[in-house]
Design an enzyme around this catalytic site. Structure first.
Site, short mmCIF file in Angstrom:
data_model
loop_
_atom_site.label_atom_id
_atom_site.label_comp_id
_atom_site.label_asym_id
_atom_site.label_seq_id
_atom_site.Cartn_x
_atom_site.Cartn_y
_atom_site.Cartn_z
N LEU A 554 75.17 -19.23 3.48
CA LEU A 554 74.54 -17.96 3.11
C LEU A 554 74.91 -16.84 4.07
O LEU A 554 75.19 -15.72 3.65
CB LEU A 554 73.02 -18.14 3.05
N GLN A 557 78.31 -15.68 3.20
CA GLN A 557 78.44 -15.00 1.91
C GLN A 557 77.97 -13.54 1.99
O GLN A 557 78.52 -12.67 1.32
CB GLN A 557 77.61 -15.73 0.84
N CYS A 558 76.97 -13.28 2.81
CA CYS A 558 76.45 -11.92 2.95
C CYS A 558 77.18 -11.19 4.07
O CYS A 558 77.76 -11.80 4.97
CB CYS A 558 74.95 -11.96 3.26
N THR A 559 77.14 -9.86 4.00
CA THR A 559 77.75 -9.05 5.05
C THR A 559 76.77 -8.95 6.20
O THR A 559 75.86 -8.13 6.20
CB THR A 559 78.08 -7.65 4.51
N VAL A 560 76.94 -9.82 7.18
CA VAL A 560 76.05 -9.85 8.33
C VAL A 560 76.69 -9.07 9.46
O VAL A 560 77.64 -9.54 10.10
CB VAL A 560 75.76 -11.31 8.77
#
Length: 697
Positions: A554, A557-560
């Site tokens: 996760l 997958q996200c723009t962290v």
């Protein structure tokens, strides 16, 4: 007993009133922002007035948009041409940069200076050749362009003759002339007004012969009229409607008559109209006595008055156009204000026309896309197109500045659609559109059933890039930037790339396309360009773009990223574009290095250095500029790839999407990696041999 002498009646003049059309202030605001800047030199302007045309309303001297200089290169303009309703009058405008300067102006000195100009024209004879100089005027003003409010004060310099002019007789012209004379005078006046040569000449002579025939002549023809008339009157276009007072222009007219011809008794004709024709019932004829005080010469400059009263008080007028302006137009003016102010002192060479006309395509409407769009708006760029396939999620609004909570409701609004709506709400004059579309990516194979849809997206993306001037690559994945990079290189479009890590960022501009650079070089100074192109986002890669989305946790997958990165990178990306647009070589501009360039003396880059790449880290609060040349083995912008795309088109794109190693084979990266692996094996063999020898020893 002797009769008492009737005291002389002093001739009273009706003051001239001013009127300023809104168009004048709009035109002046543009002149101030675009050309004058902080220059507060006097500006030659033109006012307009005409004879009174209504029995109850006086005419005003009016400033229109055309009152300002027509020649943008000069602030000293010749008097504009008029017509029957607009007799031109020369004037001068003193506009100050601050309200304090406005209040400190020496109004009496300014009035005297303009009165002296009128007197010089009288003495030199210019007033006979061009009588329009007699009612010369001046205006002082302060323009608060931030609030669209204007403070101003008119003055109509008029001479105070000493002793004052005495009125002997004043009556309607219809009572002064006989019926035959009145008919002839009316016809002569109408002919004078209908002629293009004389309609805007406000001072003239009216000569009536013994046989009741009237004629009108120019002032300079006075000597020719001597002895050829029964009645001779000094006529002028009277803006006043009052039945017992002549208008303000008569004051300087009488000063001219006394100074030039030494006449002590004068008949004057106040010409007024009704429905565009001479009206002798409204017009006045008067007789005045003009005498010199003992010891005074006709050449002595009289004192002057003339500051216009505001509701009976000696105070300036003010007007605010903010409430009367269309809100969108007001917003446009306010948005442009800061940019135009840059040109006053900080950046005189800034080309705002280039910025306002550029069309930007934003691929990605996420965190970076929102920041880039807002900064583009700040630079006055009005045409923005978004391309994105995602929808607004609940986590987006706090990091993506164009969205709010309402955009997340239901299943969420498409970002490309919501972004357009947001820009319109922020600034209604934006020309923006959104395209909901996925970008085809290498390493993401498609089925035969999907080919038509994917190729349609490819065609649409190509058309979008062709129709825009600059493209921002702001998508979440590396492989989604490959096709736009290829298409930009093929079309020779400006491409700006911005990417984020957790605490680092990279912003770069792509160089020109390989096949177009050689053509452009023929029109450029070879000493100002690099012989080698600047690289693109993929030029340093030794592998083709691959699937970076499958089998990810996760957080992957996200723009962290740290929240402060996107505003920094987005702003740098826009600043990089603006630098390219302001550079004379545009996309072909060489890459500067901050450690080697002199930012204080760079005529080609008025905004400072123009780097190729900018890399920064907020964990170390550091930033560096780098330079990278284009690679002959690049999978996106090399001549090999561009030529293959032009030759094969859709089949090339499908093969790149479905076969991850195809691009590596095409560009020679496969052979390069094999050679590198072989080189490493050779070194390992050499190391083994050396060890064996050492053991034997």
């Amino acid at each position: 007993m002797a009769e008492k002498e009737t005291p002389a009646i002093i001739l009273q003049f009706a003051p001239l009133n001013s009127s300023v059309d809104e168009g004048f202030w709009h035109s002046f605001s543009s002149l101030k922002l675009d050309k004058l800047g902080i220059d507060d030199s006097p500006i030659s302007i033109t006012g307009f007035y005409g004879p009174c045309g209504h029995p109850q309303v006086s005419n005003h001297l009016t400033l229109l948009s055309e009152s300002l200089p027509l020649d943008e290169q000069s602030l000293i303009a010749s008097t504009s041409h008029g017509n029957r309703n607009k007799c031109p009058v020369p004037g001068i405008l003193y506009n100050t940069n601050t309200v304090e300067s406005f209040n400190k102006l020496d109004k009496q000195s300014l009035l005297k200076a303009e009165a002296n100009k009128i007197w010089e024209d009288i003495q030199s004879g210019k007033a006979l050749e061009d009588p329009s100089v007699l009612p010369r005027f001046l205006v002082i003003s302060f323009a608060d362009l931030k609030k669209w409010s204007f403070r101003y004060w008119f003055a109509f310099p008029a001479f105070v003759l000493d002793p004052p002019v005495s009125l002997i007789e004043l009556k309607p012209a219809s009572e002064y002339f006989s019926s035959e004379e009145a008919e002839s005078v009316s016809a002569a006046c109408n002919d004078w007004r209908d002629s293009d040569l004389t309609t805007d000449v406000p001072f003239f002579l009216v000569s009536v012969s013994s046989d009741s025939k009237a004629s009108i002549r120019h002032l300079k023809d006075l000597e020719a009229c001597q002895g050829d008339h029964q009645k001779l009157l000094f006529g002028f276009y009277d803006p006043c409607h009052l039945p017992s007072n002549p208008g303000w222009p008569l004051r300087n007219y009488l000063a001219l008559i006394r100074s030039r011809w030494n006449l002590e008794t004068v008949w004057f004709f106040c010409y007024r109209e009704s429905r565009g024709f001479a009206d002798l019932n409204l017009s006045l004829v008067g007789q005045a006595s003009i005498t010199l005080s003992s010891g005074e010469s006709a050449e002595t400059v009289p004192n002057s008055v003339g500051w216009e009263l505001n509701k009976g008080k000696r105070v300036p007028r003010s007007i605010s156009l903010a409430n009367s302006m269309d809100p969108t137009r007001l917003a446009v003016s306010a948005v442009d204000l800061n940019l135009k102010l840059m040109r006053w002192r900080a950046l005189p060479s800034l080309n705002l026309n280039v910025l306002s006309s550029v069309k930007c395509l934003l691929l990605g409407a996420g965190t970076l896309g929102c920041q880039v769009a807002r900064t583009l708006m700040g630079w006055g760029i009005r045409n923005i197109t978004f391309v994105d396939y995602g929808k607004v999620a609940m986590s987006n609004p706090v990091r993506q500045s164009l969205y709010n909570f309402e955009d997340c409701l239901g299943r969420g609004e498409f970002k490309a659609v919501a972004a357009v709506k947001s820009l319109k709400q922020i600034f209604p004059a934006m020309e923006t559109s959104g395209v909901v579309m996925a970008i085809p990516m290498p390493g993401h194979p498609i089925s035969s059933q999907e080919e038509d849809s994917v190729l349609g997206d490819c065609k649409r993306l190509s058309e979008l890039i062709e129709s825009h001037d600059a493209v921002f690559l702001l998508t979440d994945t590396r492989e989604s930037r490959w096709l736009p990079s290829l298409l930009c290189a093929n079309a020779n479009k400006i491409a700006i790339n911005a990417a984020l890590g957790f605490d680092s960022y990279m912003v770069m501009r792509h160089g020109a396309g390989p096949t177009s650079l050689s053509d452009d070089m023929q029109n450029l100074d070879i000493n100002k360009t690099n012989t080698q192109r600047l690289g693109c986002y993929f030029c340093n890669d030794v592998v083709a773009p691959q699937d970076s989305m499958t089998d990810r946790t996760l957080d992957q997958q996200c723009t962290v990223t740290r929240p402060g990165l996107a505003p920094i990178a987005g702003a740098l990306a826009v600043e990089l574009l603006v630098g390219v647009l302001q550079h004379p070589l545009g996309i072909n501009a060489k890459g500067d290095n901050s450690s080697l360039s002199n930012t204080g003396n760079n005529d080609d880059s008025p905004l400072g250095i123009l780097p190729h790449q900018i890399r920064g880290s907020v964990s170390q609060f550091s930033q560096i500029t780098l330079l990278g040349q284009a690679s002959n083995s690049c999978t996106a912008c090399s001549e090999t790839v561009i030529s293959e795309y032009r030759e094969r088109g859709n089949s090339f794109i499908l093969e790149a999407i479905n076969h991850p190693t195809y691009l590596e084979d095409l560009t020679g990266l496969t052979e390069l990696k094999k050679a590198a692996n072989s080189f490493n094996l050779d070194w390992e063999d050499d190391d083994t041999d050396d060890d064996d020898v050492a053991v034997d020893l």
